[in-house]
Every structure is written in C-alpha cells, then in structure tokens.
Write a protein that holds these residues in place. Structure first.
Motif, PDB file in Angstrom:
ATOM      1  N   ALA A 262      17.544  -1.450  -9.818  1.00 25.42           N
ATOM      2  CA  ALA A 262      17.902  -3.007 -10.265  1.00 25.42           C
ATOM      3  C   ALA A 262      16.942  -4.054  -9.588  1.00 25.42           C
ATOM      4  O   ALA A 262      16.303  -4.485 -10.210  1.00 25.42           O
ATOM      5  CB  ALA A 262      19.238  -3.195 -10.044  1.00 25.42           C
ATOM      6  N   VAL A 263      16.968  -3.861  -8.169  1.00 30.66           N
ATOM      7  CA  VAL A 263      16.077  -4.970  -7.604  1.00 30.66           C
ATOM      8  C   VAL A 263      14.708  -4.744  -7.998  1.00 30.66           C
ATOM      9  O   VAL A 263      13.748  -5.967  -7.625  1.00 30.66           O
ATOM     10  CB  VAL A 263      16.636  -5.087  -6.136  1.00 30.66           C
ATOM     11  N   VAL A 264      14.249  -3.583  -8.036  1.00 26.09           N
ATOM     12  CA  VAL A 264      12.808  -3.448  -8.412  1.00 26.09           C
ATOM     13  C   VAL A 264      12.316  -3.840  -9.769  1.00 26.09           C
ATOM     14  O   VAL A 264      11.567  -4.439 -10.137  1.00 26.09           O
ATOM     15  CB  VAL A 264      12.327  -2.029  -8.018  1.00 26.09           C
ATOM     16  N   ASP A 265      13.206  -3.077 -10.683  1.00 23.60           N
ATOM     17  CA  ASP A 265      12.758  -3.410 -12.073  1.00 23.60           C
ATOM     18  C   ASP A 265      12.960  -5.097 -12.375  1.00 23.60           C
ATOM     19  O   ASP A 265      12.437  -5.430 -13.464  1.00 23.60           O
ATOM     20  CB  ASP A 265      13.785  -2.676 -13.150  1.00 23.60           C
ATOM     21  N   GLU A 266      13.970  -5.577 -11.772  1.00 23.24           N
ATOM     22  CA  GLU A 266      13.930  -7.283 -12.017  1.00 23.24           C
ATOM     23  C   GLU A 266      12.819  -7.753 -11.496  1.00 23.24           C
ATOM     24  O   GLU A 266      12.172  -8.679 -12.220  1.00 23.24           O
ATOM     25  CB  GLU A 266      15.248  -7.558 -11.046  1.00 23.24           C
ATOM     26  N   LEU A 267      12.140  -7.290 -10.668  1.00 28.86           N
ATOM     27  CA  LEU A 267      10.745  -7.873 -10.188  1.00 28.86           C
ATOM     28  C   LEU A 267       9.660  -7.552 -11.009  1.00 28.86           C
ATOM     29  O   LEU A 267       8.686  -8.630 -11.196  1.00 28.86           O
ATOM     30  CB  LEU A 267      10.413  -7.249  -8.694  1.00 28.86           C
ATOM     31  N   ALA A 268       9.826  -6.477 -11.627  1.00 28.85           N
ATOM     32  CA  ALA A 268       8.478  -6.362 -12.591  1.00 28.85           C
ATOM     33  C   ALA A 268       8.554  -6.597 -13.955  1.00 28.85           C
ATOM     34  O   ALA A 268       7.589  -6.575 -14.742  1.00 28.85           O
ATOM     35  CB  ALA A 268       8.680  -4.517 -12.792  1.00 28.85           C
ATOM     36  N   THR A 269       9.612  -7.522 -14.272  1.00 21.33           N
ATOM     37  CA  THR A 269       9.901  -7.963 -15.873  1.00 21.33           C
ATOM     38  C   THR A 269       9.232  -9.464 -15.765  1.00 21.33           C
ATOM     39  O   THR A 269      10.249  -9.987 -16.407  1.00 21.33           O
ATOM     40  CB  THR A 269      11.202  -7.562 -16.271  1.00 21.33           C
ATOM     41  N   ILE A 270       8.554  -9.877 -15.398  1.00 21.31           N
ATOM     42  CA  ILE A 270       7.939 -11.123 -15.290  1.00 21.31           C
ATOM     43  C   ILE A 270       7.981 -11.825 -16.806  1.00 21.31           C
ATOM     44  O   ILE A 270       8.614 -13.124 -16.841  1.00 21.31           O
ATOM     45  CB  ILE A 270       6.664 -11.425 -14.770  1.00 21.31           C
ATOM     46  N   PRO A 271       7.488 -11.154 -17.633  1.00 21.20           N
ATOM     47  CA  PRO A 271       7.586 -11.770 -19.010  1.00 21.20           C
ATOM     48  C   PRO A 271       8.839 -12.339 -19.458  1.00 21.20           C
ATOM     49  O   PRO A 271       8.966 -13.141 -20.193  1.00 21.20           O
ATOM     50  CB  PRO A 271       7.002 -10.745 -19.906  1.00 21.20           C
ATOM     51  N   LEU A 272       9.930 -11.782 -19.117  1.00 22.11           N
ATOM     52  CA  LEU A 272      11.384 -12.173 -19.366  1.00 22.11           C
ATOM     53  C   LEU A 272      11.642 -13.399 -18.650  1.00 22.11           C
ATOM     54  O   LEU A 272      12.194 -14.404 -19.337  1.00 22.11           O
ATOM     55  CB  LEU A 272      12.343 -11.012 -19.220  1.00 22.11           C
ATOM     56  N   ASP A 273      10.890 -13.450 -17.518  1.00 19.23           N
ATOM     57  CA  ASP A 273      11.225 -14.787 -16.795  1.00 19.23           C
ATOM     58  C   ASP A 273      10.538 -15.915 -17.504  1.00 19.23           C
ATOM     59  O   ASP A 273      11.098 -17.044 -17.623  1.00 19.23           O
ATOM     60  CB  ASP A 273      10.957 -14.815 -15.423  1.00 19.23           C
ATOM     61  N   LEU A 274       9.125 -15.859 -17.981  1.00 25.89           N
ATOM     62  CA  LEU A 274       8.349 -16.530 -18.731  1.00 25.89           C
ATOM     63  C   LEU A 274       9.054 -17.056 -19.740  1.00 25.89           C
ATOM     64  O   LEU A 274       9.099 -18.311 -20.366  1.00 25.89           O
ATOM     65  CB  LEU A 274       6.935 -15.964 -18.901  1.00 25.89           C
ATOM     66  N   TRP A 275       9.547 -15.911 -20.540  1.00 19.74           N
ATOM     67  CA  TRP A 275      10.335 -16.377 -22.052  1.00 19.74           C
ATOM     68  C   TRP A 275      11.435 -17.124 -21.790  1.00 19.74           C
ATOM     69  O   TRP A 275      11.779 -18.405 -22.618  1.00 19.74           O
ATOM     70  CB  TRP A 275      10.833 -15.155 -22.597  1.00 19.74           C
ATOM     71  N   ALA A 276      12.345 -16.952 -20.605  1.00 23.32           N
ATOM     72  CA  ALA A 276      13.368 -17.913 -20.534  1.00 23.32           C
ATOM     73  C   ALA A 276      13.227 -19.005 -20.068  1.00 23.32           C
ATOM     74  O   ALA A 276      13.671 -20.133 -20.437  1.00 23.32           O
ATOM     75  CB  ALA A 276      14.411 -17.143 -19.116  1.00 23.32           C
ATOM     76  N   ARG A 277      12.287 -19.204 -19.332  1.00 28.13           N
ATOM     77  CA  ARG A 277      11.785 -20.659 -18.830  1.00 28.13           C
ATOM     78  C   ARG A 277      11.234 -21.448 -19.939  1.00 28.13           C
ATOM     79  O   ARG A 277      11.423 -22.659 -19.983  1.00 28.13           O
ATOM     80  CB  ARG A 277      10.683 -20.511 -17.635  1.00 28.13           C
ATOM     81  N   GLU A 278      10.471 -20.758 -20.590  1.00 30.03           N
ATOM     82  CA  GLU A 278       9.917 -21.364 -21.938  1.00 30.03           C
ATOM     83  C   GLU A 278      10.979 -21.853 -22.891  1.00 30.03           C
ATOM     84  O   GLU A 278      10.792 -23.173 -23.471  1.00 30.03           O
ATOM     85  CB  GLU A 278       9.032 -20.472 -22.617  1.00 30.03           C
ATOM     86  N   HIS A 279      11.949 -21.289 -22.772  1.00 33.11           N
ATOM     87  CA  HIS A 279      13.296 -21.684 -23.460  1.00 33.11           C
ATOM     88  C   HIS A 279      14.328 -22.579 -23.006  1.00 33.11           C
ATOM     89  O   HIS A 279      15.525 -22.660 -23.361  1.00 33.11           O
ATOM     90  CB  HIS A 279      13.870 -20.483 -24.230  1.00 33.11           C
ATOM     91  N   GLY A 280      13.858 -23.278 -21.931  1.00 37.10           N
ATOM     92  CA  GLY A 280      14.714 -24.017 -21.131  1.00 37.10           C
ATOM     93  C   GLY A 280      15.689 -23.709 -19.881  1.00 37.10           C
ATOM     94  O   GLY A 280      16.605 -24.493 -19.795  1.00 37.10           O
ATOM     95  N   TYR A 281      15.864 -22.251 -19.727  1.00 41.92           N
ATOM     96  CA  TYR A 281      16.467 -21.934 -18.793  1.00 41.92           C
ATOM     97  C   TYR A 281      16.022 -21.808 -17.505  1.00 41.92           C
ATOM     98  O   TYR A 281      14.882 -21.676 -17.161  1.00 41.92           O
ATOM     99  CB  TYR A 281      16.898 -20.518 -19.243  1.00 41.92           C
ATOM    100  N   GLU A 282      16.946 -22.014 -16.279  1.00 42.43           N
ATOM    101  CA  GLU A 282      16.536 -21.898 -14.971  1.00 42.43           C
ATOM    102  C   GLU A 282      17.170 -20.858 -14.331  1.00 42.43           C
ATOM    103  O   GLU A 282      18.418 -20.514 -14.667  1.00 42.43           O
ATOM    104  CB  GLU A 282      16.884 -23.157 -14.383  1.00 42.43           C
ATOM    105  N   LYS A 283      16.386 -19.910 -13.620  1.00 43.14           N
ATOM    106  CA  LYS A 283      16.888 -18.947 -13.075  1.00 43.14           C
ATOM    107  C   LYS A 283      17.914 -19.149 -12.067  1.00 43.14           C
ATOM    108  O   LYS A 283      17.751 -20.047 -11.051  1.00 43.14           O
ATOM    109  CB  LYS A 283      15.838 -18.130 -12.389  1.00 43.14           C
TER     110      LYS A 283
END
Length: 291
Positions: A262-283
């Motif tokens: 989990a902690v590694v696959d979370e790191l590796a999926t940056i495109p999902l972070d970019l998508w979320a932030r583009e849609h107005g969500y904060e981590k």
C-alpha cells in the motif's frame, strides 16, 4: 499449476518476507511498470534502505525492553539518547539523494548541531504529526525541518507500534489510535462478498479498521457526498474523495492486486494525485515524495 494457486503461494511467501524488504522490492518492481515515477521510486528505495537499517539497529538496542502498555500513548516514548547519534548519518544520506530543496535543508540543519537536531525531533514528535504541501514547498520554509524529522522518526515510531500491546478500539477513529497521525493511504481487502477497508498511519504505519463510507477529514458520511475514481491503467488504486471538505485519500484495492504494498503503490500513482488536484481536491496527507 493454476494462476490462482501460484498467486496464493506467492502471497504466502510475501507474508514471510520482512516488511522493509517487501517495500523495497515492490518499489523496484514498479520502476518499470510506472516509468513516470521511476525517479521518485528510486529515491524512496534509498530512503527505505536507510529506514530499514535504522529499524534494525533500534530492534537490537531495544530487544530487552518490555512492550509498551496499550494504555500509554505511543508518543509518550522518545529515546533521544538512542536517536540523536543516528541523526547526522540520516542528514548526510538525505543530502546525497534528495531533491535539491530538501537536500539543501538537510545540509543547513546538519550545520546547526545537536541542540537544533534535538529541537527538530522533539518539535515534530510532541507536536501535531502532520504535513501539508509538497516537499519542494516545505523545504523553502521552516517546516522543511518537520519533513526531515518525519522521515527520520518513521522507523522509530513503527518499531514502537510493532512492540506495543494490542488495544481494543472504540469505534473507527479518523487518526491513528496509537500515535495520532493522519492516514497516509487506505487499503481494501476481501471480506465475504465485498471488501473491508482500513487506514495506514503516516508516521507509525499502524493499520486500523475504518468505515467504507466515511470521510477521515471531516466526518462526512452521506453517501452522495462521497465518491471514488480510478483509471483503467491503475485499476487497483482509487481516489476516495469527499465533496463536503474537498479532500482525498488514495486506497489500494488488494482484491484486484494482492501483491501490492500500500505505502509503495500509493507513491507510484502520481497521475491520480494530479487528477485529484486538477479537480479541486486537497490531499489529506502528503507522502515522502511530497505528493
């Protein structure tokens, strides 16, 4: 041998593999699968190798110590006599491997000496163990020291969590019941005809059960306000969002990829972070890569 049987055999072997080795191996595997995050994964691997070494040293030094009582908060413990001598080596490693802003912050802190190191460690440990914003941002401000303290203290906090008496939880808290840290990632595992959810702490890596429809940031539990999104290319990782407080947390679905870490696959999926932030969500909580 059937694919499913082979997978179960490998999963059983994974359970025997030390967790730090499992994380490092998974990061190396994902370098080829997710080339867009290869540099970040290589950086994480080197950080994890130091953390693995520190965890091993702590285990040897504290081998005869009794387990911490379940009634005692994890962060009541802080062995500066054991930790401080290891801090300069950590700062040296970060100077060599980190992105420039954090490397420079590490060099600056190294020059300040033991009194400053102790203050940095105590400030993070006894304060609110949370971080917001990217590593690049925090390294330009005073909070860069908190990023360094967080990375350094993770193995110590994880050791304490691993050697604490098991406590019965009352409900499903939104922060870690052992150290108060925010969740870094969610996990979905098979249960009956569906999946059960848990959260993993950003500091001590403790995992605790959590409700499927509930926001750990604001407590929202109305189903229409809660949603999740995923991409076909990364189907086993999803973005859980709350449209009330506009925060998000990624969850790793082990029912789809049982060999994920989990902690590694979370790191590796940056495109999902970019998508979320583009849609107005904060981590809810940044990771070691500052995303």
């Amino acid at each position: 041998m059937s694919n499913s049987f082979a997978t179960r055999l490998r999963e059983n072997e994974e359970m025997k593999e030390p967790k730090w080795d499992r994380r490092i191996r998974r990061a190396n595997e994902l370098v080829s699968s997710y080339p867009f995050c290869a540099e970040g994964l290589r950086y994480y691997t080197r950080v994890a190798m130091f953390q693995k070494s520190l965890y091993g040293e702590l285990r040897k030094a504290l081998a005869d110590a009794p387990k911490i009582s379940s009634d005692r908060p994890l962060r009541d413990e802080l062995d500066l006599f054991l930790l401080l001598p290891k801090f300069p080596e950590f700062l040296s490693v970060i100077q060599q491997i980190a992105p420039a802003p954090l490397s420079q912050a590490s060099a600056a802190l190294a020059q300040k000496g033991p009194a400053a190191w102790q203050h940095t460690i105590e400030d993070f440990w006894h304060g609110e163990p949370e971080l917001a914003g990217g590593v690049a941002d925090t390294a330009q401000a005073q909070s860069s020291d908190r990023v360094l303290a967080w990375m350094f203290l993770q193995p110590y906090a994880e050791y304490l969590a691993d050697h604490r008496e098991i406590a019965v939880l009352d409900g499903t808290p939104s922060t870690c019941p052992l150290c108060g840290g925010k969740p870094a990632v969610g996990v979905l595992r098979s249960e009956g005809d569906g999946a059960k959810k848990s959260l993993i702490c950003m500091l001590c890596a403790h995992e605790w059960a959590f409700r499927r429809i509930f926001c750990p940031a604001c407590g929202e539990e109305r189903e229409p306000q809660m949603a999740y999104y995923s991409a076909p290319e990364i189907a086993h990782v999803r973005v859980d969002v709350c449209d009330t407080c506009h925060t998000y947390l990624k969850s790793i679905d082990l029912t789809k990829t049982g060999l994920a870490v989990a902690v590694v696959d979370e790191l590796a999926t940056i495109p999902l972070d970019l998508w979320a932030r583009e849609h107005g969500y904060e981590k809810l909580q940044i990771n070691l890569l500052g995303t």
